[in-house]
Design an enzyme around this catalytic site. Structure first.
Site, mmCIF file in Angstrom:
data_model
loop_
_atom_site.group_PDB
_atom_site.id
_atom_site.type_symbol
_atom_site.label_atom_id
_atom_site.label_comp_id
_atom_site.label_asym_id
_atom_site.label_seq_id
_atom_site.Cartn_x
_atom_site.Cartn_y
_atom_site.Cartn_z
ATOM 1 N N ARG A 156 1.073 -1.159 0.025
ATOM 2 C CA ARG A 156 -0.056 -0.252 0.024
ATOM 3 C C ARG A 156 1.116 1.366 0.104
ATOM 4 N NH1 ARG A 156 -3.918 1.872 4.746
ATOM 5 N NH2 ARG A 156 -5.494 3.406 3.280
ATOM 6 N N SER A 185 6.662 -3.904 7.774
ATOM 7 C CA SER A 185 6.580 -4.868 9.229
ATOM 8 C C SER A 185 7.435 -6.377 8.839
ATOM 9 C CB SER A 185 5.228 -5.082 8.701
ATOM 10 O OG SER A 185 4.476 -4.336 7.933
ATOM 11 N N ASP A 187 5.006 -1.627 11.766
ATOM 12 C CA ASP A 187 3.463 -1.493 10.792
ATOM 13 C C ASP A 187 2.897 -1.589 12.614
ATOM 14 O OD1 ASP A 187 4.057 -4.272 12.036
ATOM 15 O OD2 ASP A 187 2.448 -5.251 10.595
#
Length: 866
Positions: free
Chosen positions: A417, A481, A535
């Site tokens: 994203r 992440s 994250d």
């Protein structure tokens, strides 16, 4: 209630018929659970012989007969529908099961309503009236009969005896007649009659209504004790009693005394039960929950508090919590029926028992994790710690003054994203976001690192092209992440891949440098990567933007992890003692050293063996969304192989890894359509499930997801306790930012997690704040904070630059000072000198030759200090 048994059960069947008509289900043979709130001797879960009627029931030809058989015969007589009577359940057992569904620590059920009774989980070794020595069984105490052998004669009053003599079952249910809602109003009525006869109430006039048995209902006790003055007088007036204000005060005192004794007697009985459980288990201190139902407990204004106070006083070594059953005992009967129907004599619990944890076990896991956190923070112990406690160099959450235009990258799964985040200030701080999701193919996830970062750079270029910002060099925050070691905010050395990523040549390298290299190789745009964040940190920062009390971030989705704000003085790996820094725990690796072997199951081990990283991320494999569906699939395959499910049928689809996804677990556990979803999902797997199969699969899903929520609650509890200890506060108030598909999409996960955290860390007030924007916005916030701090530093440095002198300048100052000193000493230049060099006429300093004890006298001397 007082006719024949046949009439009673025909009436019950008439009601069932009406209900099935209303539901449109008369042609379906459903499993039925029968809550039967009277003492029965059971030889099986669907067999119960009535010992005796209580609570005003007196139907003939029932005592000594099997209630399930009487219901079956009544259904046959009607001959309109068929039902499969699976379980006969006492209302206390139903209440316990209802509450235990939400709180595994609930092992006692209490009813205080029309009747009064208790059940609890007893050790099989202590139950001589049932075969077997292993495990536990719920015992229905039927404590309403306590006192029938004279055990309470010394505390029974003449009013208790009058109530007993006027009952349908004289000499029976002695304890119940002193404590339950069916009789308390009648006890009060007898006392009021006595006081009136003696001229102490109602001017000595006894009305015909007051002479009527049962006219003074127990609900009047609750109302009279709740209200005062005129409202109480109106209640008495309704009963035909012409009362004064003094009368209402006396009546209130009578009601309070009778209800207080009832609550104290229930408390004494409960104290006996919890002490027995504590002694059974050989515990110094017992933590246990009681599920409660009944109108007297629910509606009386003081009953529950007096009961709890009495238990605490009489059983000081037991910490007893009382949870109100919001669904009564019926839901518990349905749960027992569902399990009994789906399992029959099949020993499904041999697979699921190890996944259920008591609070004692969860507290133990919490303490284990707390020790691992300490090891990860220590310089000497960090190298061998499984929980790495990685410093992130994020030192604060947003303070509301950030502004600017930022890019955020979010890489952590198959979806990559990219966001553009604009933070502006007009009347208040606002955030505008535009985002796009790009696919990360599996061949790229498992290919070379160069190819992976070229893919990231290509997606970023495409995004900037669409945003028409390729000509700008915007600050970039990179949510990465995966576990990274950091020595500064814009550096991240990958320690190990997780979540199915395996790109080569990245572990041990700085991911910021790799991305900068890929961007530079393209040459068509530039980016200023100011921060790389995990994250969880992004989630904490996202929620911290809305709630500045947020100091914990957790992810419960494809993977799982947590971060929190730690005191710098406790972080040996970072210099400095002042302030705080966010620590990325990387708790997914908890247990990699064998710490959790005692709670891992054969299915956990099978999942680990088939993973890309065997022996790693063991905690994550027990709780995260990536593995939950597969865990359920393995259990279903095992059960089917042993003939417990699907009539032993195992299809190729069911044997295919990954076919049962975690989203299926969420769908199957939905309250209303869960069973229909189970049928739909299982049918797609080719197994043609029966209704019982669907119920059993729903049960398996619930146990697996509940275990995950419990384990997350234990590790989160350790973090909360650490925050509390760091602050030296008797009670912690904090906010936890949460993100992740499992937490968001599962119908019960969040509620279960919250309730377990409250039980494990009772001295905390925790707000769980869902991250609406994911972790990407948080990466932008970290970048915004870094950008703000950098801009502040630049401006401060610019202001202070004039104060920074070079060596040449200092040498020049030295020479000028020497020249001025000389000018000040010279008689000719003294007047013009800026350094005046004034004589003081002090001609020497002390030389240390003064004799010990020598006295100096200063006369006519005044000393002024200006």
């Amino acid at each position: 209630m007082q006719g024949t048994g046949e009439e009673l059960f025909d009436h019950i069947v008439q009601c069932i018929s009406d209900f099935l008509d209303y539901m449109g289900m008369k042609n379906t043979c459903l499993p039925l659970g029968f809550t039967f709130s009277f003492p029965c001797r059971q030889t099986g879960i669907d067999k119960g012989t009535l010992v005796s009627w209580t609570k005003g029931f007196k139907a003939t030809d029932c005592e000594g007969n099997d209630m399930v058989e009487m219901l079956r015969e009544a259904i046959k007589r009607r001959n309109e529908f068929d039902l499969d009577i699976v379980a006969l359940v006492n209302d206390t057992v139903g209440t316990m099961m209802t509450c235990a569904y939400e709180d595994p620590k609930c092992e006692i059920g209490l009813i205080v309503g029309t009747g009064c009774n208790v059940c609890y989980m007893e050790e099989m070794t202590n139950i001589e009236t049932a075969e077997g020595d292993e495990g536990h069984m719920c015992i229905n105490t039927e404590w309403g009969g306590f006192g029938e052998n004279g055990e309470l004669d010394d505390i029974r009053t003449r009013f208790d005896r009058e109530v007993d003599e006027g009952s349908l079952n004289v000499g029976k249910q002695t304890f119940e007649k002193m404590t339950s809602g069916m009789y308390l109003g009648e006890i009060v009525r007898q006392i009021l009659i006595d006081l009136t006869r003696r001229g102490l109430l109602f001017r000595g006039r006894i009305t015909e209504r007051l002479k009527t048995p049962g006219i003074f209902e127990t609900k009047f006790l609750s109302q009279i004790e709740r209200y005062w003055g005129g409202e109480n007088m109106s209640i008495l007036q309704h009963l035909g009693l012409d009362s004064t204000c003094d009368d209402s005060i006396i009546v209130k005192e009578v009601c309070g005394t009778v209800s207080r004794r009832a609550a104290q007697l229930c408390g004494a009985g409960m104290a006996a039960v919890v002490e027995k459980i504590r002694e059974n288990r050989g515990l110094d201190r017992l933590e246990i929950t009681v599920g409660v139902d009944g109108t007297l407990y629910k509606l009386h204004p003081h009953f529950s508090s007096i009961l709890k106070e009495t238990v605490g006083e009489l059983a000081p070594k037991c910490n007893v919590s009382f949870v109100l059953s919001e669904d009564g005992s019926g839901k518990g009967a349905a749960l027992i029926t569902a399990v009994a129907r789906s399992l029959g004599d099949r020993p499904i619990d041999k697979y699921l028992y190890a996944m259920r944890f008591s609070d004692e076990t969860l507290l133990d896991i919490m303490n284990r994790f707390k020790r691992e956190m300490e090891n990860g923070l220590g310089k000497d112990t960090n190298p061998t710690a499984t929980v790495k406690m990685l410093p992130t160099f994020v030192r604060s959450i947003p303070d509301g003054s950030e502004k600017g235009d930022f890019i955020a990258l979010d890489l952590g799964g198959s979806n990559f994203r990219i966001l553009r985040v604009k933070v502006s200030h007009e009347k208040r701080q606002t955030v505008q976001m535009e985002s796009q999701i790009y696919d990360t193919p599996e061949d790229i996830m498992h290919g070379s690192g160069t190819r992976l970062f070229d893919h990231v750079a290509e997606c970023l270029g495409d995004f900037m092209e669409k945003q028409k910002i390729k000509d700008k060099k915007l600050p970039v925050g990179f949510t990465f992440s995966f576990p990274c070691a950091q020595t500064k905010l814009d550096e991240g050395i990958l320690l190990t891949w997780t979540k199915r990523f395996k790109a080569s040549g990245v572990e041990g390298a700085d991911v910021v440098k790799l991305l900068n290299k890929a961007i530079k190789k393209r040459g068509d745009y530039d980016a200023d990567i100011m921060a790389v964040v995990n994250d969880t940190v992004g989630t904490m920062m996202t929620c911290g933007f809305d709630d500045q009390r947020c100091e914990v971030g957790i992810i419960i989705g494809t993977g799982t992890n947590a971060c929190y704000m730690e005191e710098l003085r406790h972080i040996d790996l970072v210099e400095g003692d002042e302030g705080r820094m966010c620590i990325n725990t990387e708790w997914g690796a908890f247990g990699d050293d064998g710490m959790l072997e005692d709670i891992r199951t054969e299915f956990d081990r099978e999942i680990d063996r088939g993973s890309l990283n065997p022996g790693k991320q063991l905690f994550e494999k027990m709780v995260s969304g990536m593995y939950m569906g597969e865990l359920v699939r393995l259990i279903l395959v095992k059960m089917a192989k042993e003939g417990m499910l699907f009539e032993g049928r195992i299809t190729p689809e069911l044997l295919t890894k990954g076919k049962f996804e975690t989203k299926h677990v969420s769908a199957i556990e939905k309250t209303k359509e869960g069973l229909s979803k189970a049928k739909e999902i299982l049918t797609r797997l080719g197994v043609e499930p029966s209704h019982e199969d669907c119920v059993a699969v729903q049960h398996v899903c619930a146990v697996v997801s509940f275990r995950s929520a419990n384990l997350i609650a234990a590790t989160l509890g350790a973090i909360l306790l650490r925050l509390k200890d760091n602050k030296g506060s008797p009670r912690l108030r904090t906010t936890v930012g949460v993100d992740g598909s499992l937490y968001k999409m599962h119908p019960h996960y969040a509620r279960r997690l919250h309730k377990t955290v409250r039980r494990l860390v009772p001295e905390s007030d925790v707000r769980f704040l869902l991250s609406e924007s994911g972790s990407g916005k948080g990466a932008a916030m970290v970048t915004a904070v870094a950008y703000r701090l950098a801009e502040q530093s630049r401006q401060i440095a610019q202001t202070l630059a004039e104060f920074q002198l070079t060596k040449a300048q200092l040498l020049e100052v030295k020479e000028r000072m020497r020249a001025e000193i000389q000018r000040g000493l010279s008689k000719e230049t003294h007047e013009l000198a800026s350094v005046k060099m004034l004589p003081t006429f002090v001609r020497r300093t002390p030389d240390g030759t003064g004799k010990r004890g020598q006295k100096y006298q200063l006369s006519n001397l005044q000393i002024f200090q200006i």
